[in-house]
Design an enzyme around this catalytic site. Structure first.
Site, short mmCIF file in Angstrom:
data_model
loop_
_atom_site.label_atom_id
_atom_site.label_comp_id
_atom_site.label_asym_id
_atom_site.label_seq_id
_atom_site.Cartn_x
_atom_site.Cartn_y
_atom_site.Cartn_z
N ILE A 75 0.82 -1.21 0.00
CA ILE A 75 0.00 0.00 0.00
C ILE A 75 0.84 1.26 0.00
O ILE A 75 0.31 2.36 0.09
CB ILE A 75 -0.98 0.02 1.19
CG1 ILE A 75 -0.23 -0.12 2.52
CG2 ILE A 75 -2.02 -1.06 1.05
CD1 ILE A 75 -1.13 0.01 3.73
N LYS A 98 5.53 -1.88 8.03
CA LYS A 98 6.57 -1.19 7.27
C LYS A 98 7.85 -2.00 7.36
O LYS A 98 8.30 -2.35 8.45
CB LYS A 98 6.78 0.22 7.82
CG LYS A 98 7.79 1.04 7.02
CD LYS A 98 7.81 2.48 7.50
CE LYS A 98 8.73 3.33 6.63
NZ LYS A 98 8.72 4.75 7.05
N ASP A 190 9.87 15.94 8.86
CA ASP A 190 9.42 15.64 7.49
C ASP A 190 7.91 15.75 7.41
O ASP A 190 7.24 14.92 6.81
CB ASP A 190 9.88 14.25 7.07
CG ASP A 190 9.72 14.03 5.56
OD1 ASP A 190 9.71 15.02 4.82
OD2 ASP A 190 9.60 12.86 5.14
#
Length: 970
Positions: A75, A98, A190
């Site tokens: 995904i 992840k 980020d």
């Protein structure tokens, strides 16, 4: 906070393309051994298809495994790894995993950054930050298992076209998460739309902390990576803690080589582009870039090339706002400060930025969620006063700063512009009074705040705990002040009408001196143990303060919608004291909207919860409201009196709160008054008046309310001179407090005029009514319902004089005004139709009168119901019409209904007398009913005689006497 439900809520405006990104957690999968896992939102078919489909997903087939997790699909793929949707067989749930593969590790820095992401997320537990379930290593690959978020990135969601307020709501939630990151001593580094996810239920979460690092050693305590309770372990695999390369790596260690630029350039701060260390202000800059883009449809900095873009950012060249953009100048100003090139020029913290955004967000869920940012960071749990003292040491000189943005020069200008901008005739006087009262309240708050601090920090007269309790009390008073000012800052004509009352009703600061009461309440009703639940509780209490202010300002329709929202959010939190508070408010507002049975249900539930959890103030509120709702609105008098006498009044005495005791006494007086027990009502009202005058002084609006209650009782007792005296005292208070042009003054003028008209002084009454008409026309314009009521009152004056032509003119003007204001089918129009019917009947235009009565009957029955007291007015008129036409059967039918309605409802005795006399006249034509007719007429005469000429009815005592003299029963 609960996870989203499994079912996907279809959005007709959402494109049918696949949604990417990490998605919301699923409901529990089936544990049946012979069935495939039933994944959330209909993924079972996709899961089965994936198991037989041999397509590769970023190098990994569906149904392959990462530790105990079965891969469903890829995904997402980023610079530091690939994200898969997977199924956790052990805990029977869908997760996002992840993975950082060996070939994605160009050097040791990437590996350690991945570990840092795991540690940063594991440290956080916040509703607006993605939850980490587990960290591990399998087959040489590091992995991170997180909650599966069913939704879209903020960028994808923005493309569906949400309103700017909805966008602001979403970013306020993201800001709360970012503030929590900073409070944990971390910097995201980020932040961009791709790293902000919005679940389908509207909850927003921050993702992807691969570049996160500790802001300083001070805020980066060591984390025991061997603690399986913190990060979890993978069965059959090596845990992340077992990797030697990680064991000695602290989160505060700098992994960035000097001059290295990490992050996404378009959202990076100037200092990051220069390769300098990033801090919380750098995240704030990125946050403002993303929010600016979401609101304006373009980023603040232009540039066709990377060099051009970086030059724009470094030099602070921000584009002008696009034409036609809905972003307000105030919101743009807030964003531009967050985009300042120099970190020192930005907002001092995310909390400060959120404090500005919260005032610009929608006044519903987004607003109170935003306000919980400080509480979520621990400030609300410490107490504002405690944090303030810690920050300034023993100086205790910063109390005034606590009111910045609440009642400062800028807010005064905003409120003045809002009130004066209504262009009402009484607006200048109202602003003058509001400003004076708010200045006094704010000044007293600052003085008491400073004294409370000095008592502990300088004079050492009280303990730290005593200061904490008093400061928390003062903080809640500050919340009430903020809520009142917020309402005034958006003032409408209705708000200006109630503005002085709103400010006068701010909670007294004296309660914050009662340390014994504060200690007892703190022990009995402690805050939730979970800090995040505690933050949500405080945020919802802020919403209740907003609701209280809106209600006092007359914004009733909006408050009912708002309280439904609060109750829905309070129920799943599992903190009964808050739910009790919300239910009391919903009951109070439902009562105001005529939902009396529903109100009683809410109030009973609130009282039971409050008693069970020793929440005395809420238990008292519920008991007082039940006294009124049950005893007056639902006419269960004995039960209402029991609530007031055996529950509310003793509790008000026990907590030693004179104003609450006065409120309880006044509620009891109202119940007795509705029973016609005027002596008892008078006694309770007098006690309430004495307490209110002692605490509030002689010129407070609540004191005027007590005097008005006594005026009504005096009028009902036939003491019309006393009633007039009370009304004159009410009028004097209102003129001093509100000014001579205020609409509430017009109400008192109307009451005085009515008393004089009923007392046979029509000339004086006309003067009061004309002055009331002038005020209402000037304040509200010629087409306001209040204008119609004044016109009707002037019609009454002329009718009592026998000046029927003049009366008809005023009644007709009142009808036309009401129809323009509320429509021809509104039930209030029925009143003027009845008045026109009455005057036409007296002028001999019987058929014309009949038409008005029939129209009034239809409107009343349609809007109020067939048994409402207003229906009886038309029925009495139709009775006289039928008798005039020689139709006693129709007359008896109409008047039997009228008497039945008025006997069952709390109406003025002379109105019941009017109906009984009309029925007596109708029954006389039947020989068998004459004894009953005579009895009804005698009852009518007794009621009219008791009114001593101050009757609200047109029926004349002499006329009844003449009828009785002519109608004998043999």
């Amino acid at each position: 906070m609960e996870e989203a439900t499994a079912s996907r809520r279809d959005d007709p405006h959402r494109p049918p393309s696949r949604e990417h990104g990490i998605r919301g957690d699923a409901s529990a999968a089936s544990s049946h051994p012979d069935r495939s896992p039933e994944l959330d939102d209909g993924h079972t078919d996709r899961y089965i298809a994936a198991k037989v489909n041999q397509r590769l997903f970023a190098g990994r087939s569906p149904a392959t495994r990462i530790a105990r997790f079965t891969v469903l699909e890829s995904i997402g793929h980023g610079g530091m790894g690939t994200v898969y949707a997977a199924y956790d067989e052990q805990l029977d749930r869908k997760v996002a995993v992840k993975v950082l593969r060996p070939d994605e590790l160009p050097d040791e820095l990437d590996r350690v950054r991945f570990q840092r992401e795991a540690r940063a997320l594991a440290r956080l537990s916040h509703p607006h930050v993605v939850t980490v379930h587990e960290v591990g290593e399998a087959d040489g690959e590091l992995f991170l298992a997180m909650e599966f978020i069913h939704g879209q990135t903020i960028g994808q969601w923005i493309r569906t076209g949400p309103s700017w307020r909805a966008v602001l709501d979403a970013f306020v939630q993201a800001g709360r998460g970012l503030a929590a990151v900073h409070h944990a001593g971390l910097v995201h580094r980020d932040l961009k739309p791709h790293n902000i996810m919005r679940r389908d239920d509207g909850l927003v979460k921050l993702l992807d902390f691969g570049l996160a690092r500790a802001a300083s050693d001070e805020f980066a305590p060591s984390l025991d990576m061997n603690a399986s309770s913190a990060l979890g372990t993978s069965t059959g695999t090596n845990s992340i803690a077992g990797t030697n390369s990680i064991a000695g790596t602290g989160l505060s260690s700098s992994l960035t080589r000097p001059g290295t630029v990490l992050g996404t350039p378009a959202y990076m701060s100037p200092e990051q582009l220069r390769g300098e260390p990033a801090d919380a202000r750098s995240d704030q800059f990125s946050f403002c870039v993303a929010l600016y883009e979401a609101l304006h449809g373009e980023r603040p900095y232009g540039g066709q090339t990377m060099d051009a873009l970086q030059a724009s950012i470094l030099k602070g060249r921000i584009r002008p706002a696009p034409k036609g953009n809905p972003v307000t100048a105030r919101l743009r100003t807030v964003l531009l400060r967050g985009l300042a090139a120099e970190p020192e020029a930005r907002w001092p913290s995310m909390e400060a930025l959120l404090g500005q955004l919260q005032r610009l967000a929608a006044r519903r869920r987004g607003r109170w969620l935003a306000r919980s940012a400080a509480a979520a960071l621990g400030l609300g749990l410490l107490g504002v006063g405690q944090a303030y003292w810690v920050g300034v040491g023993q100086r205790c000189t910063g109390a005034r700063a606590q009111l910045d943005g609440i009642w400062d020069d800028a807010r005064q200008q905003t409120v003045a512009a809002a009130i004066l901008g209504t262009a009402l005739s009484y607006a200048p006087g109202t602003w003058e009074r509001v400003q004076t009262q708010l200045n006094a309240y704010a000044g007293d708050w600052v003085k008491k705040h400073t004294q409370t601090c000095e008592a502990t920090a300088i004079r050492h007269e009280q303990s730290d705990e005593a200061m904490r309790l008093r400061m928390r009390c003062l903080d809640r008073r500050r919340t009430s002040l903020r809520a009142a000012v917020d309402v005034l800052a958006e003032a409408s004509a209705e708000t200006v009408n109630h503005a002085v009352d709103l400010v006068a009703d701010l909670p007294p600061l004296s309660r914050c001196d009662d340390l014994h009461w504060l200690e007892q309440h703190d022990q009995r009703v402690p805050p939730p143990e979970d800090p995040h639940v505690a933050a949500e509780v405080e945020a919802l209490r802020e919403r209740l303060a907003d609701i209280a202010a809106m209600r006092k300002a007359g914004r009733y329709a909006q408050t009912l919608e708002e309280i439904e929202d609060v109750v829905q959010w309070a129920e799943p939190l599992g903190y009964p004291p808050l739910l009790a508070e919300a239910l009391v408010w919903r009951g109070r507002l439902r009562s105001r909207h005529g939902l009396h049975a529903e109100a009683e249900q809410d109030l009973r539930q609130a009282h039971a919860l409050a008693v069970a959890h020793d929440h005395d103030p809420v238990a008292l509120d519920a008991a007082q409201e039940l006294t009124f709702v049950v005893g007056y609105q639902l006419t269960r008098h004995a039960e209402g009196l029991q609530w007031g006498q055996t529950v509310a009044l003793p509790m008000a005495e026990r907590i030693n709160e004179p104003l609450e005791r006065a409120h309880s006494l006044s509620s009891l007086g109202t119940v007795y008054s509705s029973q016609g027990k005027h002596d008892q009502a008078k006694g309770y009202y007098e006690q309430a008046l004495a307490l209110r005058r002692e605490v509030l002084g002689v010129d407070h609006p609540v004191v005027a309310n007590s005097l008005a209650n006594l005026a009504i009782v005096a009028s009902n007792q036939g003491d019309h001179d006393k009633a007039r005296e009370y009304y004159e005292r009410v009028l004097a208070i209102q003129r001093r407090m509100l000014g001579a042009e205020h609409p509430q003054v017009a109400f008192s003028l109307n009451n005085l005029g009515d008393m004089l008209a009923r007392g046979g002084q029509p000339d004086q009454a006309e003067g009061y009514h004309r002055r009331a008409l002038e005020i209402w026309e000037q304040a509200s314009g010629p087409d306001h319902p209040h204008v119609a009521y004044s016109l009707a009152n002037l019609g009454h004056v002329h009718f009592r004089r026998g000046q029927y032509d003049e009366a008809k003119k005023y009644y007709e003007r009142a009808r036309q005004t009401l129809e323009r204001a509320v429509g021809a089918e509104h039930p209030h129009v029925a009143s003027t139709l009845n008045q026109l019917g009455r005057v036409l009947f007296h002028q001999g235009e019987v058929e014309h009168a009949k038409g008005y009565y029939e129209q009034a009957l239809r409107l009343s029955e349609q809007a109020r119901g067939v048994d409402h007291p207003d229906v009886a007015h038309a029925l009495v008129g139709l009775t006289w019409v039928a008798l005039h036409h020689g139709d006693p059967e129709a007359a008896r039918a109409h008047e039997t209904r009228a008497v039945s309605i008025r006997e069952a409802a709390p109406v003025a005795p002379e109105h019941l007398a009017e109906a009984r006399f009309a029925l007596a006249s109708a029954l006389w034509s039947g020989p068998d009913e004459r004894r009953r007719a005579r009895t009804l007429a005698e009852q009518a005469r007794a009621a009219l005689a008791a009114a001593e000429g101050h009757s609200e009815s047109d029926l004349d005592l002499d006329h009844v006497d003449a009828w009785l003299a002519a109608h004998h029963v043999e």
